[in-house]
Design an enzyme around this catalytic site. Structure first.
Site, PDB file in Angstrom:
ATOM      1  CG  ASP A  99      -3.239   7.760  -1.679  1.00 26.01           C
ATOM      2  OD1 ASP A  99      -2.902   6.617  -2.021  1.00 26.01           O
ATOM      3  OD2 ASP A  99      -3.135   8.179  -0.511  1.00 26.01           O
ATOM      4  NE  ARG A 154      -6.834   0.581  -2.521  1.00 28.05           N
ATOM      5  CZ  ARG A 154      -6.081   0.863  -1.431  1.00 28.05           C
ATOM      6  NH1 ARG A 154      -5.017   0.130  -1.170  1.00 28.05           N
ATOM      7  NH2 ARG A 154      -6.402   1.870  -0.658  1.00 28.05           N
ATOM      8  NE  ARG A 183       0.260   1.253   3.474  1.00 28.04           N
ATOM      9  CZ  ARG A 183       1.251   2.080   3.689  1.00 28.04           C
ATOM     10  NH1 ARG A 183       2.498   1.635   3.685  1.00 28.04           N
ATOM     11  NH2 ARG A 183       1.036   3.352   3.887  1.00 28.04           N
ATOM     12  N   GLY A 184       0.273   2.386  -0.232  1.00 22.22           N
ATOM     13  CA  GLY A 184       1.033   3.615  -0.459  1.00 22.22           C
ATOM     14  C   GLY A 184       1.080   3.873  -1.950  1.00 22.22           C
ATOM     15  CB  ALA A 185       0.055   6.810  -3.985  1.00 23.15           C
ATOM     16  CD  GLN A 199      -3.086   2.281   6.917  1.00 25.13           C
ATOM     17  OE1 GLN A 199      -3.688   2.677   7.913  1.00 25.13           O
ATOM     18  NE2 GLN A 199      -3.641   2.248   5.721  1.00 25.13           N
ATOM     19  CG  ASN A 206      -2.793  11.372   2.505  1.00 23.96           C
ATOM     20  OD1 ASN A 206      -2.152  10.581   1.800  1.00 23.96           O
ATOM     21  ND2 ASN A 206      -2.502  11.583   3.773  1.00 23.96           N
ATOM     22  CE  LYS A 207      -5.072   5.088   3.987  1.00 21.93           C
ATOM     23  NZ  LYS A 207      -5.896   4.077   3.278  1.00 21.93           N
TER      24      LYS A 207
END
Length: 334
Positions: free
Chosen positions: A225, A85, A51-53, A184, A235-236
């Protein structure tokens, strides 16, 4: 302190297969899975193994190359990876770059995926120095989600800036928000910072307001993201509320992302698709129910922070303060 000296690698290409560190089971278990098909790589992205763009983009590029190695339909590989995603624009950027080569030669495609990976590490290191230049000595930083070597090719975006600024002697304390529902911040960011002996304290998401009220932090530094033409940032989930709190308490907000995260085809954050994930991620924890049976939940994976709440957006090309359509276009196209 560089990505190349890290004791761990989230993404590795070995021989003719992709190896991913399973981020769902960190920090207590270190498990690496091997992948040989785009379909399995798409599942890994969807299921949050990776995970993570930036990391998602790199992983998708390797997934595309895997199907080339095995003589599979690259059109189908593109489709299945693109559907994994919907919010992280780096995913689509990486797939477009791979497809634009106009070749099915596996050696060329593997080489291109490796190049994307290497370029991301270089971008993170440059971003780290640009971001660190904005931070004063003695600063205390609050960060959200995970934006480090686990979420990128290496070093990190927001966490890369924190690493670089700490190495420059500018940071005295980092606060990591736990980041529900996947935690996270608790599982990954705290672990990464402890690996580098950077002082970190874990904060419940709901405690950020009291920390800011007590003048406990100077900057909120986060990743992204997707960033639209006007500087709105997806973003998250939880980032928007942190930005509102920071503005109220006179703190500054910094967003760190490679230029591949910008989507200049979208005028504002209102056009960003927001991924809705399963309710069970909210109603249970580690597979154990924490809500009454039958209780419904909402679970947006991202939120959108308006540009007017952001003090600086930092990329590998430099940074813009008080982002606007004009200064973002100049930086991205430079």
């Amino acid at each position: 302190m560089t990505a190349h000296s890290s004791s761990f690698h989230a993404i590795e290409w070995r021989g003719q297969s992709l190896h991913l560190l399973d981020q769902r089971v960190l920090p207590h278990t270190h498990t690496v899975h091997e992948y040989t098909t785009a379909n399995d790589v798409a599942d890994a992205i969807r299921d949050m193994v990776v995970r993570g763009a930036p990391a998602i983009g790199i992983t998708a590029a390797y997934g595309y190359a895997l199907d080339a190695l095995n003589g599979r339909d690259l059109g189908e590989a593109y489709k299945v990876l693109a559907e994994s995603r919907p919010t992280a624009v780096n995913l689509f950027w990486a797939l477009e770059r791979m497809a634009s080569l106009g070749t099915e030669d596996p050696h060329a495609l593997v080489a291109e995926a490796k190049k994307i990976h290497e370029e991301d590490i270089a971008a993170n290191l440059a971003m780290g120095q640009f971001g660190a230049s904005l931070i004063k000595e003695g600063s205390r930083i609050y960060t959200h989600c995970n934006t480090g070597a686990l979420a990128t090719g290496g070093h990190g975006t927001a966490l890369g800036i924190i690493r670089s600024a700490y190495a420059d002697g500018k940071i005295t304390q980092v606060y990591a928000g736990e980041t529900r529902p996947w935690l996270q911040g608790a599982r990954l960011t705290a672990w990464e910072l402890m690996q580098d002996n950077i002082p970190v304290k874990l904060v419940c998401d709901g405690a950020a307001a009291q920390l800011f009220r007590a003048n406990g932090a100077d900057w909120v530094i986060v990743g992204a993201d997707r960033i639209t033409a006007n500087g709105d940032v997806a973003n998250k989930i939880g980032t928007y509320s942190l930005a509102v709190l920071a503005k109220h308490h006179g703190m500054k907000v910094m967003v760190a992302a490679p230029t591949t995260t910008f989507d200049l085809t979208l005028d504002s954050g209102n056009a960003i698709p927001i991924e809705q994930r399963p309710m069970s991620e909210v109603t249970s924890l580690n597979g154990q129910p924490i809500a009454p049976e039958g209780c419904e939940a909402i679970n947006p994976s991202f939120d959108v922070t308006p540009a007017e709440l952001i003090d600086a957006i930092v990329t590998e090309k430099g940074f813009v303060e008080n982002p606007t359509v004009e200064n973002i276009a100049v930086m991205v196209n430079s």
